[in-house]
Design an enzyme around this catalytic site. Structure first.
Site, mmCIF file in Angstrom:
data_model
loop_
_atom_site.group_PDB
_atom_site.id
_atom_site.type_symbol
_atom_site.label_atom_id
_atom_site.label_comp_id
_atom_site.label_asym_id
_atom_site.label_seq_id
_atom_site.Cartn_x
_atom_site.Cartn_y
_atom_site.Cartn_z
ATOM 1 N N ASN A 106 1.103 19.100 -21.017
ATOM 2 C CA ASN A 106 1.547 19.975 -22.097
ATOM 3 C C ASN A 106 2.700 19.248 -22.793
ATOM 4 O O ASN A 106 3.845 19.326 -22.360
ATOM 5 C CB ASN A 106 1.980 21.304 -21.465
ATOM 6 C CG ASN A 106 2.172 22.390 -22.485
ATOM 7 O OD1 ASN A 106 2.458 22.109 -23.639
ATOM 8 N ND2 ASN A 106 2.040 23.633 -22.048
ATOM 9 N N ARG B 20 -2.902 20.319 -23.801
ATOM 10 C CA ARG B 20 -2.647 21.278 -24.862
ATOM 11 C C ARG B 20 -2.593 20.477 -26.161
ATOM 12 O O ARG B 20 -1.837 19.511 -26.272
ATOM 13 C CB ARG B 20 -1.303 21.963 -24.630
ATOM 14 C CG ARG B 20 -0.901 22.802 -25.806
ATOM 15 C CD ARG B 20 0.447 23.441 -25.586
ATOM 16 N NE ARG B 20 0.797 24.220 -26.751
ATOM 17 C CZ ARG B 20 1.990 24.194 -27.337
ATOM 18 N NH1 ARG B 20 2.949 23.429 -26.851
ATOM 19 N NH2 ARG B 20 2.242 24.932 -28.385
ATOM 20 N N GLY C 168 8.411 35.301 -23.018
ATOM 21 C CA GLY C 168 9.794 35.573 -22.604
ATOM 22 C C GLY C 168 10.329 36.963 -22.948
ATOM 23 O O GLY C 168 10.796 37.683 -22.066
ATOM 24 N N HIS D 23 -0.716 29.945 -30.542
ATOM 25 C CA HIS D 23 -0.593 30.625 -29.234
ATOM 26 C C HIS D 23 -1.948 31.092 -28.717
ATOM 27 O O HIS D 23 -2.033 32.000 -27.888
ATOM 28 C CB HIS D 23 0.310 31.889 -29.316
ATOM 29 C CG HIS D 23 1.742 31.638 -29.626
ATOM 30 N ND1 HIS D 23 2.496 32.490 -30.410
ATOM 31 C CD2 HIS D 23 2.584 30.649 -29.239
ATOM 32 C CE1 HIS D 23 3.735 32.042 -30.495
ATOM 33 N NE2 HIS D 23 3.809 30.919 -29.805
ATOM 34 N N ARG E 284 18.325 37.893 -25.256
ATOM 35 C CA ARG E 284 19.283 38.459 -24.307
ATOM 36 C C ARG E 284 20.685 38.535 -24.927
ATOM 37 O O ARG E 284 21.362 39.550 -24.834
ATOM 38 C CB ARG E 284 19.360 37.600 -23.030
ATOM 39 C CG ARG E 284 18.156 37.747 -22.159
ATOM 40 C CD ARG E 284 18.078 36.649 -21.159
ATOM 41 N NE ARG E 284 17.689 35.388 -21.792
ATOM 42 C CZ ARG E 284 17.191 34.346 -21.148
ATOM 43 N NH1 ARG E 284 17.056 34.393 -19.854
ATOM 44 N NH2 ARG E 284 16.835 33.260 -21.787
ATOM 45 N N GLU F 262 0.520 29.392 -19.338
ATOM 46 C CA GLU F 262 -0.145 28.462 -20.247
ATOM 47 C C GLU F 262 -0.809 27.303 -19.518
ATOM 48 O O GLU F 262 -1.945 26.943 -19.821
ATOM 49 C CB GLU F 262 0.846 27.940 -21.287
ATOM 50 C CG GLU F 262 0.116 27.291 -22.440
ATOM 51 C CD GLU F 262 1.030 26.879 -23.566
ATOM 52 O OE1 GLU F 262 2.159 26.448 -23.294
ATOM 53 O OE2 GLU F 262 0.581 26.965 -24.726
ATOM 54 N N ARG G 65 12.759 31.216 -36.353
ATOM 55 C CA ARG G 65 11.916 31.210 -37.565
ATOM 56 C C ARG G 65 11.932 32.565 -38.259
ATOM 57 O O ARG G 65 12.001 33.605 -37.602
ATOM 58 C CB ARG G 65 10.473 30.854 -37.190
ATOM 59 C CG ARG G 65 10.272 29.386 -36.920
ATOM 60 C CD ARG G 65 8.922 29.108 -36.323
ATOM 61 N NE ARG G 65 9.030 28.849 -34.911
ATOM 62 C CZ ARG G 65 8.010 28.802 -34.064
ATOM 63 N NH1 ARG G 65 6.782 28.987 -34.498
ATOM 64 N NH2 ARG G 65 8.198 28.570 -32.786
HETATM 65 P P1 AMP Z 1 9.350 31.733 -24.209
HETATM 66 O O1 AMP Z 1 9.250 31.065 -25.550
HETATM 67 O O2 AMP Z 1 8.156 32.538 -23.845
HETATM 68 O O3 AMP Z 1 9.817 30.819 -23.111
HETATM 69 O O4 AMP Z 1 10.522 32.811 -24.379
HETATM 70 C C1 AMP Z 1 11.867 32.433 -24.485
HETATM 71 C C2 AMP Z 1 12.710 33.594 -24.964
HETATM 72 O O5 AMP Z 1 12.498 34.746 -24.133
HETATM 73 C C3 AMP Z 1 14.196 33.347 -24.868
HETATM 74 O O6 AMP Z 1 14.678 32.649 -25.998
HETATM 75 C C4 AMP Z 1 14.761 34.740 -24.807
HETATM 76 O O7 AMP Z 1 14.972 35.185 -26.138
HETATM 77 C C5 AMP Z 1 13.646 35.586 -24.229
HETATM 78 N N1 AMP Z 1 13.975 36.120 -22.915
HETATM 79 C C6 AMP Z 1 13.889 35.512 -21.706
HETATM 80 N N2 AMP Z 1 14.317 36.347 -20.736
HETATM 81 C C7 AMP Z 1 14.670 37.508 -21.335
HETATM 82 C C8 AMP Z 1 15.195 38.768 -20.873
HETATM 83 N N3 AMP Z 1 15.428 39.000 -19.587
HETATM 84 N N4 AMP Z 1 15.423 39.719 -21.813
HETATM 85 C C9 AMP Z 1 15.185 39.490 -23.117
HETATM 86 N N5 AMP Z 1 14.687 38.336 -23.600
HETATM 87 C C10 AMP Z 1 14.443 37.355 -22.724
#
Ligand code: AMP
Length: 402
Positions: A7, A96, A334, A184, A289, A387, A245
């Site tokens: 990936n 990927r 996330g 995605h 967060r 993924e 974005r």
């Molecule tokens: P991903 O691109 O799927 O890895 O998601 C990353 C994003 O998930 C981070 O930038 C956070 O904004 C969000 N995230 C991760 N953990 C949490 C949490 N416990 N509560 C809210 N948002 C989260």
């Protein structure tokens, strides 16, 4: 079947190795037996490898990426993290690949023709397709003629009907390839399959909206196991508000900034892809967060959160209309997996159609499970994005069929 997954992103390369039974794919995602990551973003390449309870961390100067990848792969068959006796045990490599254009509607075994197409599509994904191709070529160099499979982010959306994919712009633009491709796709497809499995139903009997809410965010409307609409478009900039974005904005804002404010194309690109979204509005972070925490007493953080929810609800509503009603609403990635409050606020405005969450389940860090109340008209689920496992599955299926 022993499968290696690559990936590759512009600044990092994640790899996993799975030992998948030959006769059927397991119902539950297995743990990889070896994992590696190379971070290219500093002066030195930082390599991390995990296997057999051992962790290896190294940092090496690099002029080209190939020797570093070669070294990373050698930890599969030598040293403390060794999990195979010989490279010839690797039976397939899944990559990927971000952009497969209109022609690649499924994952494919990589040939010279497929490589040429990935190269040709680099114009549409300049930050990704070239590094994906680099990974494919590196495997060819290091592992010879092991079968390789391209798993495209766009493939799951490639059957979206023209009325949802073609932009209402001069038709010549569409003929040049400007249309909604969507991204995605590997995770949207995986979440739809997992939903059917959890609900004990056939995918053909379900209308599903999958909400991939990570740093990048997109929705997919899924019917008969196919994406029929999605919020990302020609590029991953379209649709929902994201971490950095903007998502969809009135295109005249861009014209105004170019014409009246003297913006260059590059500055505009950076503003929309890096300085917008949660980061741009809150001025605090792209991380949900931190924005949620700050929203308690910071008006811009609160505004960022409110815009995020407003747009999420609006686009879920649009997908409901496209599907003429839904059976399941899925949250993943996330934010989707971890932010109970975002899920409950998103669902709140669909109480009119009988969506009802079980507050206790929603608040109990759910994973691959239902969070809707027993009497909810629509099943609501949280599904953990996997993924690399999804790529391994696609690779397994493609090689079994070829
Ligand atoms: P991903 O691109 O799927 O890895 O998601 C990353 C994003 O998930 C981070 O930038 C956070 O904004 C969000 N995230 C991760 N953990 C949490 C949490 N416990 N509560 C809210 N948002 C989260």
């Amino acid at each position: 079947m022993k499968i290696l997954v690559l990936n590759a992103g512009s600044s990092s390369q994640k790899s996993c190795f799975y030992d998948v039974p030959d006769d059927r794919l397991p119902d539950q995602p297995p743990e990889p037996i070896w994992e590696a990551q190379i971070d290219w973003s500093r002066d030195k390449a930082e390599l991390k490898v995990k296997a057999k309870g051992q962790e290896l961390k190294e940092s090496t100067a690099f002029e080209s990426r190939l020797p570093v990848m070669e070294h990373m792969l050698s930890t599969l068959w030598s040293g403390a993290t060794q999990v195979i006796a010989d490279p010839s045990e690797i039976q397939g490599v899944g990559h990927r690949v971000v952009h497969g254009g209109q022609d690649y509607k499924d994952s494919v075994r990589i040939t010279a023709e497929v490589k040429a197409a990935i190269d040709h599509l680099s114009d549409l994904a300049p930050a990704h397709n070239p590094v994906n191709l680099e990974g494919i070529n590196a495997i060819e160099e290091i592992l010879g003629d092991v079968p390789q499979v391209a798993v495209f982010d766009t493939a799951f959306h490639a059957r979206i009907p023209d009325f949802a994919a073609v932009y209402p712009v001069p038709y010549e633009w569409s003929e040049k390839g400007m249309r909604r491709y969507g991204f995605h796709g590997t995770n949207h497809r995986y979440c739809a399959q997992k939903t059917a499995q959890i609900l004990g139903k056939s995918l053909e009997d379900l209308k599903i909206i999958t909400c991939h809410l990570g740093n990048g965010c997109s929705l997919a409307a899924i019917q008969d196991g196919r994406s029929v609409d999605t919020t990302m478009g020609f590029t991953p900039l379209d649709g929902l508000m994201m971490g950095n974005r903007s998502g969809s904005v009135d295109p005249s804002i861009l014209l105004y900034m170019l014409r009246e404010e003297g913006y260059t194309i590059d500055r505009l690109d950076h503003a929309l892809n890096q300085d917008s979204g949660l980061m741009g509005v809150s001025g605090i972070s792209n991380d949900m967060r931190l924005v949620t925490q700050a929203a308690q007493d910071n008006p811009r953080a609160k505004l960022a959160l409110d815009i995020y929810i407003h747009r999420l609800r609006a686009l879920i509503g649009s997908m409901v209309a496209t599907l003429n009603g839904i059976d399941a609403l899925v949250f993943t990635a996330g934010v989707g997996e971890n932010a109970a409050d975002i899920r409950s606020r998103a669902c709140e405005n669909f109480s009119y159609m009988g969506i009802k969450l079980d507050a206790e389940k929603n608040n109990s860090r759910p994973q691959d499970q239902l969070i809707s109340a027993a009497d909810s008209t629509v099943k609501v689920l949280v599904i953990h994005a996997q993924e690399n496992w999804a790529i391994a599955q696609e690779c397994w299926t493609t090689l079994k069929e070829s």
